[in-house]
Write a protein that holds these residues in place. Structure first.
Motif, mmCIF file in Angstrom:
data_model
loop_
_atom_site.group_PDB
_atom_site.id
_atom_site.type_symbol
_atom_site.label_atom_id
_atom_site.label_comp_id
_atom_site.label_asym_id
_atom_site.label_seq_id
_atom_site.Cartn_x
_atom_site.Cartn_y
_atom_site.Cartn_z
ATOM 1 N N UNK A 108 0.821 -1.211 0.000
ATOM 2 C CA UNK A 108 0.000 0.000 0.000
ATOM 3 C C UNK A 108 0.856 1.263 0.000
ATOM 4 N N UNK A 109 1.895 1.287 0.812
ATOM 5 C CA UNK A 109 2.777 2.451 0.856
ATOM 6 C C UNK A 109 3.503 2.661 -0.460
ATOM 7 N N UNK A 110 4.009 1.595 -1.042
ATOM 8 C CA UNK A 110 4.708 1.704 -2.323
ATOM 9 C C UNK A 110 3.791 2.117 -3.450
ATOM 10 N N UNK A 111 2.582 1.562 -3.480
ATOM 11 C CA UNK A 111 1.635 1.937 -4.529
ATOM 12 C C UNK A 111 1.196 3.390 -4.401
ATOM 13 N N UNK A 112 1.076 3.872 -3.173
ATOM 14 C CA UNK A 112 0.659 5.267 -3.010
ATOM 15 C C UNK A 112 1.721 6.215 -3.568
ATOM 16 N N UNK A 113 2.987 5.922 -3.324
ATOM 17 C CA UNK A 113 4.046 6.790 -3.850
ATOM 18 C C UNK A 113 4.183 6.625 -5.367
ATOM 19 N N UNK A 114 3.974 5.417 -5.864
ATOM 20 C CA UNK A 114 4.014 5.194 -7.311
ATOM 21 C C UNK A 114 2.858 5.930 -7.994
ATOM 22 N N UNK A 115 1.670 5.879 -7.391
ATOM 23 C CA UNK A 115 0.520 6.600 -7.934
ATOM 24 C C UNK A 115 0.739 8.112 -7.866
ATOM 25 N N UNK A 116 1.368 8.584 -6.794
ATOM 26 C CA UNK A 116 1.673 10.015 -6.682
ATOM 27 C C UNK A 116 2.628 10.454 -7.782
ATOM 28 N N UNK A 117 3.614 9.641 -8.083
ATOM 29 C CA UNK A 117 4.547 9.963 -9.167
ATOM 30 C C UNK A 117 3.822 9.953 -10.509
ATOM 31 N N UNK A 118 2.932 8.981 -10.697
ATOM 32 C CA UNK A 118 2.134 8.944 -11.924
ATOM 33 C C UNK A 118 1.235 10.157 -12.068
ATOM 34 N N UNK A 119 0.649 10.612 -10.958
ATOM 35 C CA UNK A 119 -0.161 11.828 -11.001
ATOM 36 C C UNK A 119 0.684 13.044 -11.377
ATOM 37 N N UNK A 120 1.920 13.086 -10.910
ATOM 38 C CA UNK A 120 2.817 14.182 -11.289
ATOM 39 C C UNK A 120 3.098 14.182 -12.777
ATOM 40 N N UNK A 121 3.345 13.014 -13.329
ATOM 41 C CA UNK A 121 3.606 12.917 -14.771
ATOM 42 C C UNK A 121 2.349 13.284 -15.561
ATOM 43 N N UNK A 122 1.190 12.833 -15.105
ATOM 44 C CA UNK A 122 -0.065 13.202 -15.748
ATOM 45 C C UNK A 122 -0.292 14.712 -15.666
ATOM 46 N N UNK A 123 0.034 15.301 -14.527
ATOM 47 C CA UNK A 123 -0.078 16.752 -14.383
ATOM 48 C C UNK A 123 0.844 17.487 -15.335
ATOM 49 N N UNK A 124 2.053 16.966 -15.521
ATOM 50 C CA UNK A 124 2.976 17.578 -16.472
ATOM 51 C C UNK A 124 2.455 17.500 -17.894
ATOM 52 N N UNK A 125 1.888 16.355 -18.268
ATOM 53 C CA UNK A 125 1.333 16.212 -19.622
ATOM 54 C C UNK A 125 0.139 17.142 -19.822
ATOM 55 N N UNK A 126 -0.713 17.244 -18.798
ATOM 56 C CA UNK A 126 -1.859 18.149 -18.875
ATOM 57 C C UNK A 126 -1.405 19.603 -18.982
ATOM 58 N N UNK A 127 -0.390 19.955 -18.224
ATOM 59 C CA UNK A 127 0.124 21.324 -18.270
ATOM 60 C C UNK A 127 0.749 21.628 -19.630
ATOM 61 N N UNK A 128 1.436 20.657 -20.212
ATOM 62 C CA UNK A 128 2.003 20.853 -21.550
ATOM 63 C C UNK A 128 0.888 21.083 -22.565
ATOM 64 N N UNK A 129 -0.183 20.344 -22.434
ATOM 65 C CA UNK A 129 -1.320 20.509 -23.354
ATOM 66 C C UNK A 129 -1.954 21.894 -23.178
ATOM 67 N N UNK A 130 -2.091 22.337 -21.933
ATOM 68 C CA UNK A 130 -2.659 23.666 -21.669
ATOM 69 C C UNK A 130 -1.757 24.753 -22.227
ATOM 70 N N UNK A 131 -0.445 24.623 -22.021
ATOM 71 C CA UNK A 131 0.487 25.616 -22.564
ATOM 72 C C UNK A 131 0.452 25.641 -24.093
ATOM 73 N N UNK A 132 0.281 24.469 -24.699
ATOM 74 C CA UNK A 132 0.187 24.421 -26.155
ATOM 75 C C UNK A 132 -1.086 25.118 -26.632
ATOM 76 N N UNK A 133 -2.169 24.957 -25.880
ATOM 77 C CA UNK A 133 -3.416 25.626 -26.255
ATOM 78 C C UNK A 133 -3.293 27.138 -26.102
ATOM 79 N N UNK A 134 -2.447 27.585 -25.204
ATOM 80 C CA UNK A 134 -2.254 29.027 -25.014
ATOM 81 C C UNK A 134 -1.388 29.665 -26.097
#
Length: 159
Positions: free
Chosen positions: A44-70
């Protein structure tokens, strides 16, 4: 506009957003090494940190898409629209991805530690305060009878 049209500064912002939870995980591990035992020792502890890292990468991809739209000419022509779009996009990414990632980084070890603790056994039979006091007094009377003369008045027993 496609994402590959971003300039180096924008890619730097995307990298900061994407790597934020990953870097925070290392900082938390360095600042509080006791957090690493539940993270590395439990699923559970390892998956939570792995999911947190995945959310960070997803946030980066979303932010790149938003910046491209701007990068549209109409938005680029207005500094106000650029500022509002950038702040709104960053706020959305932080609210949807980064904050949940930080919560997972902090809550994962706590959940893993809480679930690994053994539950305390329930008391077999709850007794009243008076019966507990009488039992303790009886034990004390058996151990040191000459010091507790009143115990003979309170407890029946061998004299």
């Amino acid at each position: 506009m496609p994402v590959h049209g971003l300039n180096a500064r924008q890619w730097g912002l995307v990298a900061i957003v994407a790597a934020g939870p990953f870097v925070l995980a290392f900082l938390l591990g360095a600042a509080a090494p006791e957090l690493l035992a539940p993270v590395l020792g439990t699923t559970l502890g390892g998956l939570s940190w792995l999911l947190a890292t995945g959310l960070g990468i997803l946030g980066g991809a979303l932010f790149a898409r938003i910046l491209a739209a701007l990068q549209r000419p109409r938005i680029q022509a207005s500094p106000t629209l650029r500022l509002v779009g950038t702040l709104g996009g960053a706020g959305a990414v932080v609210g949807l991805c980064i904050v949940p990632a930080v919560v997972l980084l902090l809550a994962g070890p706590a959940w893993a530690t809480h679930l690994d603790r053994e539950q305390l056994p329930a008391p077999q039979g709850l007794r009243s305060l008076r019966s507990n006091a009488m039992d303790l007094l009886g034990q004390a009377r058996r151990v040191i009878p000459h010091r507790l003369p009143l115990s003979q008045l309170l407890l029946p027993g061998p004299r």
